[in-house]
Design an enzyme around this catalytic site. Structure first.
Site, mmCIF file in Angstrom:
data_model
loop_
_atom_site.group_PDB
_atom_site.id
_atom_site.type_symbol
_atom_site.label_atom_id
_atom_site.label_comp_id
_atom_site.label_asym_id
_atom_site.label_seq_id
_atom_site.Cartn_x
_atom_site.Cartn_y
_atom_site.Cartn_z
ATOM 1 N N HIS A 73 4.469 -7.345 11.168
ATOM 2 C CA HIS A 73 5.813 -7.656 10.357
ATOM 3 C C HIS A 73 6.656 -6.475 10.356
ATOM 4 O O HIS A 73 7.755 -6.528 9.467
ATOM 5 C CB HIS A 73 5.169 -8.146 9.140
ATOM 6 N N HIS B 83 3.626 -13.879 10.497
ATOM 7 C CA HIS B 83 4.665 -13.482 9.262
ATOM 8 C C HIS B 83 5.902 -14.452 8.931
ATOM 9 O O HIS B 83 6.378 -14.845 10.324
ATOM 10 C CB HIS B 83 5.130 -12.052 9.136
ATOM 11 N N GLU C 128 10.512 1.724 2.919
ATOM 12 C CA GLU C 128 9.252 2.036 2.391
ATOM 13 C C GLU C 128 9.213 3.580 2.049
ATOM 14 O O GLU C 128 8.746 3.975 1.020
ATOM 15 C CB GLU C 128 8.070 1.528 2.801
ATOM 16 N N ASP D 52 5.032 1.562 -1.986
ATOM 17 C CA ASP D 52 6.337 1.881 -1.609
ATOM 18 C C ASP D 52 7.302 0.568 -1.627
ATOM 19 O O ASP D 52 8.206 0.703 -0.743
ATOM 20 C CB ASP D 52 5.962 2.382 -0.322
ATOM 21 N N ARG E 272 9.625 -3.830 10.168
ATOM 22 C CA ARG E 272 11.066 -3.914 10.660
ATOM 23 C C ARG E 272 11.214 -2.893 11.877
ATOM 24 O O ARG E 272 11.949 -3.205 12.506
ATOM 25 C CB ARG E 272 12.002 -3.171 9.606
ATOM 26 N N GLU F 6 -1.640 4.735 -5.273
ATOM 27 C CA GLU F 6 -1.075 4.803 -3.818
ATOM 28 C C GLU F 6 -0.205 5.881 -3.721
ATOM 29 O O GLU F 6 1.004 5.663 -2.861
ATOM 30 C CB GLU F 6 -1.070 3.668 -3.170
HETATM 31 N N1 UDP Z 1 -3.005 -10.330 4.539
HETATM 32 C C1 UDP Z 1 -2.744 -11.458 3.958
HETATM 33 N N2 UDP Z 1 -2.566 -12.684 4.850
HETATM 34 C C2 UDP Z 1 -2.144 -12.408 5.939
HETATM 35 C C3 UDP Z 1 -2.165 -11.222 6.470
HETATM 36 C C4 UDP Z 1 -2.373 -10.063 5.630
HETATM 37 O O1 UDP Z 1 -3.439 -11.790 2.737
HETATM 38 O O2 UDP Z 1 -2.016 -13.307 6.553
HETATM 39 C C5 UDP Z 1 -3.274 -9.364 3.328
HETATM 40 C C6 UDP Z 1 -4.200 -8.056 3.846
HETATM 41 O O3 UDP Z 1 -5.615 -8.542 3.870
HETATM 42 C C7 UDP Z 1 -3.911 -6.886 3.418
HETATM 43 C C8 UDP Z 1 -2.516 -7.196 3.012
HETATM 44 O O4 UDP Z 1 -2.166 -8.604 3.130
HETATM 45 O O5 UDP Z 1 -4.614 -6.403 2.117
HETATM 46 C C9 UDP Z 1 -1.422 -6.478 3.639
HETATM 47 O O6 UDP Z 1 -0.277 -6.722 3.777
HETATM 48 P P1 UDP Z 1 1.147 -6.414 4.681
HETATM 49 O O7 UDP Z 1 0.347 -6.534 6.222
HETATM 50 O O8 UDP Z 1 1.981 -7.615 4.424
HETATM 51 O O9 UDP Z 1 1.709 -5.149 4.170
HETATM 52 P P2 UDP Z 1 1.250 -3.533 4.198
HETATM 53 O O10 UDP Z 1 -0.224 -3.501 3.947
HETATM 54 O O11 UDP Z 1 1.720 -3.188 5.660
HETATM 55 O O12 UDP Z 1 2.296 -3.036 3.289
#
Ligand code: UDP
Length: 368
Positions: free
Chosen positions: A210, A242, A131, A95, A212, A117
């Site tokens: 993190h 973050h 997203e 996304d 928005r 996905e």
């Molecule tokens: N993650 C990481 N370091 C961190 C926080 C999260 O590597 O400090 C990893 C986590 O294991 C997951 C991914 O980042 O696989 C999730 O990313 P994020 O939360 O940024 O995005 P979302 O999944 O909400 O799109």
């Protein structure tokens, strides 16, 4: 068959890395990787952990660039890559702006698009922003849709996507996690530092946040809830914060200088999954974390009002708690104090798969 895999952010890299490895094992495909580097450092550490060297690096990250500038730059920069490699299929993920813009650029050039996905929806244009619209755009132009679950496949069917173009494979994030957790180097400095903080007699709560949609007052509520939870003697909070300034300010103002709370910079994926594995409970608004934590048998409280991951809520691997301070404290307290509720939650099956998504995707690609 020539396949171009394109991604740009940390979560995309994590979820596409095991697929790149699986594609490269397959002789009948010539697979190349292009990164837009929409995130730079956070992307690079994932590439290095999974030992992936991109064939094309568009290096598009710029401080404070608007979504429109980023989108336009992705469209411009991917065009010569598509002309140069001339793939039969472009694979994009999820996304992000990289996903929607690369899908659009490929469509303009008459190249087939596979969406990994696919089919996640809130049907709320602004949550998550941007997203939800990114994934709808990718979904509209994609030719093959790899849906992680039946529910995401149903969303696509309801949008009149042809059933023969939808494949339910589970989520590749589990493939990444199961490989990753076997390859963690516990001698890393960041892991050693966290080990020093952890008191083995306490329950570790790992926190991330993190989105928005949660910025502003909601983020203060969330942080105040954490502050309150940290007053418990039996709890320690570890929070990789973050880098977004909207997040940093609130977190450091509210939670700085608390000896039960460790605020650290975002962790490399390798250290982060190690940390998840040390936790008792996870509080997060992250999508990926909700999907991966249940495979480590960890319960997750999700600090959002809406979710595109209903399967986890229905299966009971996560609980949607919103950002209300009292509600977060109440739900966390139940999990900290009631071992029966806790055990039930962690024994639920992960609805996002069993680590075979990439093999399933490659098998589909071989068959078409
Ligand atoms: N993650 C990481 N370091 C961190 C926080 C999260 O590597 O400090 C990893 C986590 O294991 C997951 C991914 O980042 O696989 C999730 O990313 P994020 O939360 O940024 O995005 P979302 O999944 O909400 O799109």
């Amino acid at each position: 068959k020539k396949i171009l895999v394109v991604f740009g952010t940390r979560p995309e890299a994590i979820k596409m890395a095991p697929l790149v490895k699986e594609l490269k094992k397959t002789e009948e495909f010539t697979t190349k990787v292009c990164v837009t580097a929409q995130h730079r450092e956070m992307l690079d550490q994932v590439l290095s952990f999974f030992k992936i060297t991109p064939d094309y690096d568009l290096d598009l990250m710029k401080i404070d660039q608007s979504l429109n500038e980023l989108s336009a730059r992705i469209l411009m920069a991917i065009d010569p890559v598509l002309s140069d490699f001339n793939p039969d299929l472009v694979l994009v993920h999820g996304d992000t702006s990289t996903s929607s813009m690369v899908a659009l650029a490929s469509f303009h050039k008459g190249i087939k698009i596979g969406h990994v996905e696919a089919g996640l929806r809130t049907y709320n244009k602004y949550a998550p922003f941007p997203e939800e619209i990114n994934r709808q755009i990718t979904g509209r132009v994609a030719d093959i849709h790899f849906a992680p679950t039946q529910q995401s496949a149903n969303n696509l069917l309801n949008e009149k996507v042809n059933e023969k173009d939808i494949f339910i494979t589970g989520n590749t994030v589990i493939d990444a996690l199961l490989w990753g957790i076997q390859h963690v180097n516990e001698g890393r400095e960041d892991i050693k530092e966290i080990k020093q903080f952890i008191d083995v007699n306490k329950k570790v709560i790992v926190v991330t946040g993190h989105r928005r949609e949660n910025f502003g007052d909601k983020f203060y509520e969330f942080c105040n809830a954490l502050k309150q939870l940290a007053t418990r003697e039996d709890v320690q909070i570890i929070y990789p914060v973050h880098l977004n300034p909207n997040v940093q300010k609130v977190v450091y103002d509210t939670l700085g200088n608390h000896n039960n709370i460790l605020l650290i910079a975002p962790l490399d994926y390798e250290a982060f999954i190690w940390l998840l594995n040390q936790s008792y409970l996870i509080i997060t608004d992250s999508g990926g974390v909700q999907e991966e934590a249940p495979s480590l048998k960890k319960p997750v409280l999700v600090t959002r009002d809406v979710t595109e991951r209903q399967e986890a809520v229905i299966e009971g691997t996560v609980k949607l708690v919103g950002t209300n301070q009292e509600k977060i404290i109440k739900e966390a307290t139940i999990l900290l104090d009631n071992i029966e509720v806790y055990s039930t939650m962690v024994s639920n099956k992960n609805p996002y798969g069993d680590g075979t998504a990439c093999v399933q995707i490659v098998n589909v690609l071989k068959s078409i």
